[in-house]
Design an enzyme around this catalytic site. Structure first.
Site, mmCIF file in Angstrom:
data_model
loop_
_atom_site.group_PDB
_atom_site.id
_atom_site.type_symbol
_atom_site.label_atom_id
_atom_site.label_comp_id
_atom_site.label_asym_id
_atom_site.label_seq_id
_atom_site.Cartn_x
_atom_site.Cartn_y
_atom_site.Cartn_z
ATOM 1 N N HIS A 2 0.846 -1.209 -0.082
ATOM 2 C CA HIS A 2 0.167 -0.102 0.024
ATOM 3 C C HIS A 2 0.768 1.352 0.068
ATOM 4 O O HIS A 2 0.620 2.120 -0.794
ATOM 5 C CB HIS A 2 -1.116 0.027 1.203
ATOM 6 C CG HIS A 2 -2.129 -1.017 1.056
ATOM 7 N ND1 HIS A 2 -3.413 -0.577 1.235
ATOM 8 C CD2 HIS A 2 -2.108 -2.230 0.830
ATOM 9 C CE1 HIS A 2 -4.244 -1.606 1.051
ATOM 10 N NE2 HIS A 2 -3.433 -2.597 0.972
ATOM 11 N N ASP A 59 -5.430 6.345 2.730
ATOM 12 C CA ASP A 59 -5.501 4.902 2.132
ATOM 13 C C ASP A 59 -6.775 4.268 2.500
ATOM 14 O O ASP A 59 -7.383 4.461 3.555
ATOM 15 C CB ASP A 59 -4.398 3.962 2.684
ATOM 16 C CG ASP A 59 -4.205 2.597 2.192
ATOM 17 O OD1 ASP A 59 -5.236 1.785 2.780
ATOM 18 O OD2 ASP A 59 -3.341 2.291 1.282
ATOM 19 N N ALA A 73 13.235 -10.071 -4.886
ATOM 20 C CA ALA A 73 13.958 -9.865 -6.352
ATOM 21 C C ALA A 73 13.257 -8.546 -6.595
ATOM 22 O O ALA A 73 12.432 -8.405 -6.364
ATOM 23 C CB ALA A 73 13.952 -10.869 -7.391
ATOM 24 N N HIS A 120 0.358 -14.031 -7.735
ATOM 25 C CA HIS A 120 -0.502 -14.108 -6.756
ATOM 26 C C HIS A 120 -1.766 -12.934 -6.837
ATOM 27 O O HIS A 120 -2.759 -12.953 -6.335
ATOM 28 C CB HIS A 120 -0.084 -13.658 -5.496
ATOM 29 C CG HIS A 120 0.383 -12.212 -5.237
ATOM 30 N ND1 HIS A 120 1.417 -11.650 -6.134
ATOM 31 C CD2 HIS A 120 0.086 -11.198 -4.261
ATOM 32 C CE1 HIS A 120 1.552 -10.651 -5.595
ATOM 33 N NE2 HIS A 120 0.726 -10.155 -4.567
ATOM 34 N N SER A 179 1.384 -5.850 -8.313
ATOM 35 C CA SER A 179 2.060 -6.864 -9.443
ATOM 36 C C SER A 179 1.277 -6.970 -10.594
ATOM 37 O O SER A 179 1.867 -7.114 -11.811
ATOM 38 C CB SER A 179 2.248 -8.244 -8.801
ATOM 39 O OG SER A 179 3.113 -8.268 -7.594
ATOM 40 N N GLN A 231 -7.478 -11.007 -3.525
ATOM 41 C CA GLN A 231 -6.779 -11.583 -4.734
ATOM 42 C C GLN A 231 -7.503 -12.396 -5.664
ATOM 43 O O GLN A 231 -7.401 -12.653 -6.878
ATOM 44 C CB GLN A 231 -5.489 -12.356 -4.450
ATOM 45 C CG GLN A 231 -4.405 -11.152 -3.703
ATOM 46 C CD GLN A 231 -3.312 -11.768 -3.001
ATOM 47 O OE1 GLN A 231 -3.047 -13.038 -3.163
ATOM 48 N NE2 GLN A 231 -2.477 -11.076 -2.328
#
Length: 484
Positions: free
Chosen positions: A17, A116, A347, A364, A369, A389
């Site tokens: 977030h 948020d 990574a 995921h 992402s 998700q």
């Protein structure tokens, strides 16, 4: 003394977030140099971890920030779920946030507060100060539509959502199977569901909701909500996609760079479950065998198993490689040498997805992402774990058709044979070709949205101009008066 429009930003202690809302903030002040932002950040623990420090240390000079005193959570169980830890931190931080907002407003008149979407209590605090109140929603407009209509669903549906036989109809969205609804909706008697409803009701206090999405991605849902503004729905501002442009330095990256550079274009499947996602030991073994048997080149970011399926992403501890690799099948690393690379724990994902050798992403379906894959045109294998998700996965596979979603068995495990099937379909199959074409189209749409006259840039520019116009009537901003 310089005339500036002062905006307060309130974050939550969740790394994904933070990344999203800070990218929005940097874009905002870049678009309008007359806007100054002060970030108010709740914290837990005795110190601010390095990855969070890095995020703030790279902010431009017209974004100030303060970390509130850490919240004491010692009365909570030691092995508490990370989501409950965040929730407790949010609730216990409200008085400190209120004090900070009052101090900022009295010393340098605030025009607006942007908080948020997990901390909608701030909307109430802003209203007390007679300040414009906005929510920054870091996920999909589809989830936002569900949130805005959740109270109505609660009143009209008497059974548990998970027992519904027909998909749920949400305004402007594809039908959603009950099993794909967010975690809090899987148990209507639970405390999480009560908190979910209360938080969603507070969205109606907002003067607007800023969504990390863009018109071409969720046009039907965005327009459906905008048409309902006359019915009390707050103004909806699709202003994304916001993704990190530069990865944080985590030391030497030569090994993975050499590996990527050796491979052909679009030949590698990148496997990662975000900043907090983990798999069970059994699922790690099945995934390892599936990747090996598929024969495809892979790059896997491996994390240790966890009973919650999620780690505390603001308190990432390092594991020794040999300890972490013990969760893999015997001989796996030797058998896949040259065909795969397993990287422990972390990574630089943005950098990796931008490499020409990446041809697919086993993901995921966290929204950061997902947007990173879209902005780089990388097709997906949708493997959702928690939170919203599964809903994102449904949007990607059933709605946008840019992802393949593997089937799980009765124990909730994706078996190796299924993994082989979806990996081959995505990387070398006919289904993958169609997905790749559609993702390339979305990539172009995302880039267009962020251009100077793109839909998202126009929307945010107009909002910033509105704030600037209000700020010009409120007074003068002066850094030194804030004590920052």
């Amino acid at each position: 003394m310089e005339t500036k429009t002062h905006i307060a930003l309130v974050t939550v202690p969740v790394y994904s977030h933070l990344r999203s809302i800070l990218e929005f903030t940097k874009t905002l002040v870049n678009l309008n140099q007359n806007i100054h932002v002060t970030c108010i950040n709740p914290t837990f623990g005795s110190s601010i971890c390095n990855n969070v420090k890095t995020l703030f240390e790279t902010l431009p000079s017209n974004i100030n920030y303060m970390f509130l005193p850490p919240i004491n959570l010692q009365d909570l169980p030691q092995d508490i779920h990370p989501a409950l830890k965040v929730q407790a931190t949010i609730y216990r931080s409200i008085p400190s946030i209120d004090d900070a907002l009052n101090t900022l407003d009295s010393s340098s008149k605030l025009v607006a507060v942007v908080s948020d979407g997990l901390i909608t209590q701030v909307l109430q605090l802003a209203k007390k100060l007679n300040i414009l109140a906005y929510s920054y929603f870091p996920s999909t407009t589809m989830l936002l539509s569900l949130c805005l209509h959740s109270s109505n669903l609660d009143k009209t549906i008497s059974s548990e959502y998970k027992d519904l036989l027909e998909p749920l109809e949400i305004p402007g969205c594809i039908p959603i199977h009950s099993t794909d609804l967010p975690d809090p909706m899987q148990d209507r008697s639970g405390e999480a569901y009560k908190v979910f409803l209360e938080g969603n009701d507070r969205f109606y206090l907002a003067d607007g909701i800023l969504v990390n999405s863009f018109l071409a991605l969720e046009e039907m849902t965005i327009k459906a909500l905008q048409q309902k503004e006359c019915e009390g729905i707050p103004s909806i501002y699709p202003i994304g996609p916001f993704v990190q442009n530069v990865s944080c330095d985590k030391g030497s990256n030569f090994e993975y760079l050499k590996f990527l550079d050796k491979q052909e274009k679009k030949s590698i499947l990148y496997v990662s479950f975000g900043s907090g996602g983990t798999l069970s030991n059994e699922q790690i073994i099945e995934l390892a065998f599936g990747l090996e048997l598929s024969g495809q080149i892979f790059f896997w970011v491996l994390r240790p198993p966890n009973k919650f399926g999620v780690i505390d992403d603001l308190d990432i501890s390092e594991y020794e490689d040999d300890i972490l690799f013990q969760y893999l099948p015997n001989g796996f690393l030797e058998r896949t040498k040259g065909k795969g690379l397993v990287v422990p724990y972390w990574a630089p994902q943005v950098e990796i997805l931008g490499h020409s050798s990446i041809g697919g992403f086993l993901c995921h379906c966290g929204w950061n992402s997902t947007l990173e894959s879209i902005i780089h045109g990388i097709p997906l294998i949708a493997w959702p774990l928690f939170a919203e998700q599964k809903m994102n996965a449904a949007l990607l596979s059933d709605g946008l058709k840019v992802a393949i979603r593997p089937k799980v068995n009765e124990k909730g495990i994706v078996e190796r044979e299924e993994i082989v099937k979806v990996v081959k379909n995505l990387m070398v199959g006919e289904e993958g070709k169609g997905i790749r074409e559609r993702m390339e189209k979305l990539k172009g749409d995302a880039i267009d949205a962020l251009k100077e006259n793109g839909s998202s840039t126009r929307t945010l520019t107009q909002l910033a101009f509105k704030w600037e116009s209000l700020g010009s009537h409120l007074g003068t901003y002066n850094d030194s008066r804030l004590g920052l």
